[in-house]
Design a protein around this motif. Structure first.
Motif, mmCIF file in Angstrom:
data_model
loop_
_atom_site.group_PDB
_atom_site.id
_atom_site.type_symbol
_atom_site.label_atom_id
_atom_site.label_comp_id
_atom_site.label_asym_id
_atom_site.label_seq_id
_atom_site.Cartn_x
_atom_site.Cartn_y
_atom_site.Cartn_z
ATOM 1 N N LYS A 203 -9.732 1.279 -7.742
ATOM 2 C CA LYS A 203 -10.084 0.390 -6.631
ATOM 3 C C LYS A 203 -8.896 -0.473 -6.193
ATOM 4 C CE LYS A 203 -14.695 -0.948 -6.672
ATOM 5 N NZ LYS A 203 -15.768 -1.859 -7.131
ATOM 6 N N GLY A 204 -7.775 -0.311 -6.878
ATOM 7 C CA GLY A 204 -6.575 -1.060 -6.495
ATOM 8 C C GLY A 204 -6.668 -2.543 -6.816
ATOM 9 N N LEU A 205 -7.453 -2.877 -7.853
ATOM 10 C CA LEU A 205 -7.671 -4.304 -8.153
ATOM 11 C C LEU A 205 -6.561 -4.897 -9.012
ATOM 12 C CD1 LEU A 205 -11.517 -4.174 -8.841
ATOM 13 C CD2 LEU A 205 -10.371 -5.113 -6.824
ATOM 14 N N GLY A 206 -5.755 -4.024 -9.649
ATOM 15 C CA GLY A 206 -4.636 -4.554 -10.428
ATOM 16 C C GLY A 206 -4.688 -4.163 -11.888
ATOM 17 N N TYR A 207 -4.014 -4.952 -12.689
ATOM 18 C CA TYR A 207 -3.788 -4.581 -14.092
ATOM 19 C C TYR A 207 -5.065 -4.645 -14.919
ATOM 20 C CZ TYR A 207 -1.514 -4.321 -18.657
ATOM 21 O OH TYR A 207 -1.113 -3.933 -19.911
#
Lengths: 251, 356, 184
Positions: A203-207
């Motif tokens: 979802k491209g939310l991060g680490y």
């Protein structure tokens, strides 16, 4: 035969060969969980796994995806390099406690701080397994290892590092959790954590990072069953299971 | 052909890398090359590419390593102490056979040293500063135009041989300004993922593993033999060297980078006094132009090597000559750059009154 | 033609700008140029100098060890570079900050009280341009016109507002130099 249901099979990314792990070691369980998810989520062909220095140094032979072998501790930096220039790939790092929380803690913390859109699976077995059981940043107080022969002493060796709790204080990471691989219930729960971590990246939310409390029967000098009991009795009270940071959108 | 632009060395190298198609830059601030990451940080977003300030040079080189494994044109720059930190990555990249270009704007050492120009990293650059039997191609430009031209060449070599190419310049070339012309802009839309790169298996029949590890000694020997074979080929085919006023030379100066540049003025001064001296300037310091030097052994009375260090390249000059001619040395350390006149004065000490 | 000049003063006095303008102007006139700054860890207030070479032929060493001229903005710079100037070379001095005479008698010396000249023009910020104008008039490495052209290349954005004032200062510096040469 035709009405028989498949209830158990080897996930397709798992290589048809023996692993280099000791009998009873939970690395195999962690590998299986990752492979199951890669298959279920149809990620195998777009995945690059960055493998560590440590017991999982040959991990690329056991899970069949495109793979890189990092220098000790540098997996998150290397994964950053891959992900930044090829954001369409699914990038995992697989790291042990010495790799991630000692020599590579700077790379880890900064990847987390940047909210780098990669996923880390962190195997905590409380010692440096491959090199013969030396003290790790996660070795418990009092625990005997080959470099803490009198037991880990705070006045001499300091205290264990709780990486997820540390990272959870930061704004960068999206999903931080700790699971355990000592029994079926915990393993199923760990898979749920891992799935959330994988989804975080998709979802491209991060680490995202999931620590998996693991065993090391060989260096702990225990039978596999004893080692799993030790996880419950001694390790989980210090490194409790839980989700420490879950930003909005993680599921 | 572009127009001439007055640029600082550390910025010219960055623009050259962008024009050469560098898709990502990873680095960490260190003097005297801060203008390079600063320049990239402005320009890369403009051209839709990646700039990332890493948490350390250790992380930066491993980001380069990761990105290089995907077959992407990647560039890093640093200066001596930072390059020391990167040596781990240099060694891994060497045995992984992935291409990248790194610039070292050398400063005074050892240790924290100072930030003035120096060439004390020659050994580290040419003999392998990290562990194991490996080389990187090492290019030492002596003017900003040459620096700019060689950046593109460096990427081409890196990809041709799947090897790291290191550009060594010093603080003087990094900080000075000179007009440069960017002759070529690479069309990055034509870039394709090479067949050896790890970007996920996709439609490929086989997956790809990039590793510098083989626990079986026979396997590791094979990896090493492959590297050595590659290095021999590079030694045969990729030596770059300039011979300056050597045709009638009775003496030869050997120098690279800034000291070669200064030596050219020394040579004009010497020749105005009737001393016939020329310059052999390695442009690649690895592979080293041993044959060029050897070929001049019978022509000149002696060689005079001058460097901004305690005498490093001189060892390669001596190896090339194998005792055929004397090799004298003049060097300055600590970041002091001698003038052409000082070099001449030192050179003349070896003439034995022949030209007094 | 080959002119080597060393420009030296405190950081923040605009020493580097003078050098950069000369180099840019030299390039505009299709000459070979090099600009070599000294650089230190200080951002402001330390000593700064730069070497500029403008030449009709290729430049090997960018180091100006024997300058044709020096432009000195402060006393330490005069102390350091006075002995290096070529015989018959030129020393241009910011008299406002250099409280001594030049010791050599084989060089041409122009002392300008730049502070009061700058005040006349209307801004203390243009002191460096007065010295540059004077130098250019005497040594003629480039024309004053090209120098003004170079200014529009280098002084951009917020600094562009200073161009007019700077041009005025260049002209004033050149005028002072003309008077000086008339005296010689």
């Amino acid at each position: 035969m035709s009405n028989m249901k498949t209830i158990y099979k080897v996930p397709s990314p798992i290589a048809k060969r023996d692993t280099s792990y000791c009998p009873g070691c939970t690395h195999g369980v962690a590998h299986r969980l990752i492979a199951e998810l890669l298959e279920e989520m149809d990620l195998t062909k777009k995945t690059v796994i960055v493998w560590p220095v440590g017991c999982a140094v040959l991990g690329y032979y056991f899970i069949e995806t495109d793979a890189l072998e990092a220098a000790h501790g540098r997996a998150c930096a290397m994964a950053t390099g891959v992900k930044r220039v090829h954001p369409e790939t699914f990038v995992l790092t697989y790291q042990g406690d010495g790799d991630i929380a000692s020599i590579g803690i700077a790379e880890t913390i900064h990847a987390a701080a940047r909210g780098e859109n990669i996923t880390t699976v962190f195997i905590n077995n409380g010692n440096y397994g491959m090199t013969g059981g030396q003290m790790a940043p996660t070795t418990l107080i009092g625990q005997v290892t080959t470099t803490s022969p009198y037991g880990r002493k705070p006045e001499m060796n300091g205290f264990p590092i709780h990486l997820p709790e540390m990272l959870a204080t930061m704004d960068g990471p999206a999903y931080i959790a700790r699971g355990a691989l000592d029994n079926t219930q915990h393993i199923l729960q760990a898979k749920k954590f891992l799935k959330k971590a994988f989804n975080t990246q998709l979802k491209g939310l991060g680490y995202a990072l999931v620590e998996l409390v693991s065993n090391c029967p060989t260096n702990w000098k225990m039978t596999p069953v004893e080692s799993l009991e030790r996880i419950r009795k001694e390790v989980l009270p210090v490194f409790p299971i839980g989700e420490f940071r879950v930003v909005k959108g993680v599921e | 052909m572009g127009e001439k632009i007055l640029m600082k060395g550390a910025e010219a190298i960055a623009e050259a890398a962008i024009k050469a198609g560098a898709m990502a830059f990873f680095g960490y601030p260190i003097t005297p090359q801060n203008e390079t990451p600063e320049y990239f940080s402005r320009r890369m977003p403009e051209v839709g590419r990646i700039f990332l300030q890493a948490e350390s040079e250790v992380a930066a080189i491993n980001m380069i390593y990761g990105a290089a494994c995907t077959g992407t044109r990647v560039f890093a720059s640093s200066s001596s102490p930072g390059i020391s930190l990167m040596q781990e990555g240099f060694s891994y990249i060497a045995n992984s056979n992935v291409p990248c270009v790194v610039a070292n704007v050398m400063r005074g050492g050892p240790g924290l040293g100072d930030i003035a120009p120096a060439q004390g990293d020659y050994f580290q650059a040419t003999k392998g500063g990290g562990h194991g039997d490996y080389h990187t191609i090492v290019i030492a430009p002596h003017t900003l135009q040459e620096e700019v031209d060689l950046v593109l060449k460096a990427f081409d070599l890196a990809e041709k041989y799947r090897i790291m190419v290191v550009l060594i310049v010093d603080g003087l070339l990094g900080q000075m300004m000179e007009p440069v012309e960017f002759k070529e802009t690479v069309d990055v839309t034509k870039f394709k993922v090479p067949e050896w790169a790890t970007v996920g298996q996709g439609d490929r029949e086989d997956r790809i593993i990039i590793t510098s590890l083989d626990l079986a000694p026979e396997g590791l020997e094979k990896m090493n033999l492959h590297l050595q074979e590659k290095y021999r080929k590079i030694e045969e085919q990729e030596v770059m060297v300039e011979e300056y006023r050597m045709d009638d030379a009775e003496y030869a100066i050997t120098a690279f980078g800034t000291m070669a540049r200064i030596s050219k003025t020394t040579i004009e001064l010497a020749r105005s006094e009737g001393i016939k001296v020329g310059l052999i300037r390695p442009i690649t310091v690895w592979p080293f132009p041993s044959k060029t030097i050897e070929n001049r052994a019978n022509q000149v009375k002696f060689f005079f090597d001058t460097e901004l260090n305690a005498g490093q390249m001189i060892e390669d000059v001596k190896l090339a000559l194998n005792g055929a001619r004397p090799v004298y040395f003049y060097g300055k350390m600590g970041g002091i750059v001698p003038s052409a006149e000082e070099v001449l004065e030192e050179f003349k000490k070896h003439l034995g009154g022949q030209h007094e | 033609m080959r002119k080597g000049v060393v420009i030296a003063g405190f950081g923040g006095q605009g020493v580097m700008l003078v050098g950069e303008l000369l180099a840019e102007a030299g390039m505009e006139e299709n000459k070979y140029v090099t600009f070599l700054p000294s650089y230190g860890p200080e951002q402001r207030g330390g000593t700064a100098n730069c070497h500029v070479v403008i030449s009709d032929t290729t430049i090997a060493s960018p180091i100006v060890s024997k300058p044709d001229a020096i432009i000195v903005f402060n006393l330490p710079s005069l102390d350091k570079f006075e002995p290096t100037v070529k015989e018959n070379g030129v020393i241009i001095i910011n008299k406002s900050l250099v409280p001594r005479e030049v010791r050599r008698n084989d060089v041409r010396v122009l002392q300008i009280d730049v502070q009061s000249v700058a005040e006349e023009i209307g801004s203390p910020k243009v002191m460096n341009m007065i010295l540059l104008g004077a130098y250019t008039e005497i040594e003629k490495p480039v024309s004053l016109t090209t120098l003004k052209k170079a200014m529009s290349v280098i002084l951009t954005g917020r600094k562009a507002s200073l161009i007019e004032l700077n041009e005025k200062a260049l002209d004033r510096g050149a005028e002072i130099a003309k008077e000086f040469m008339g005296v010689i």
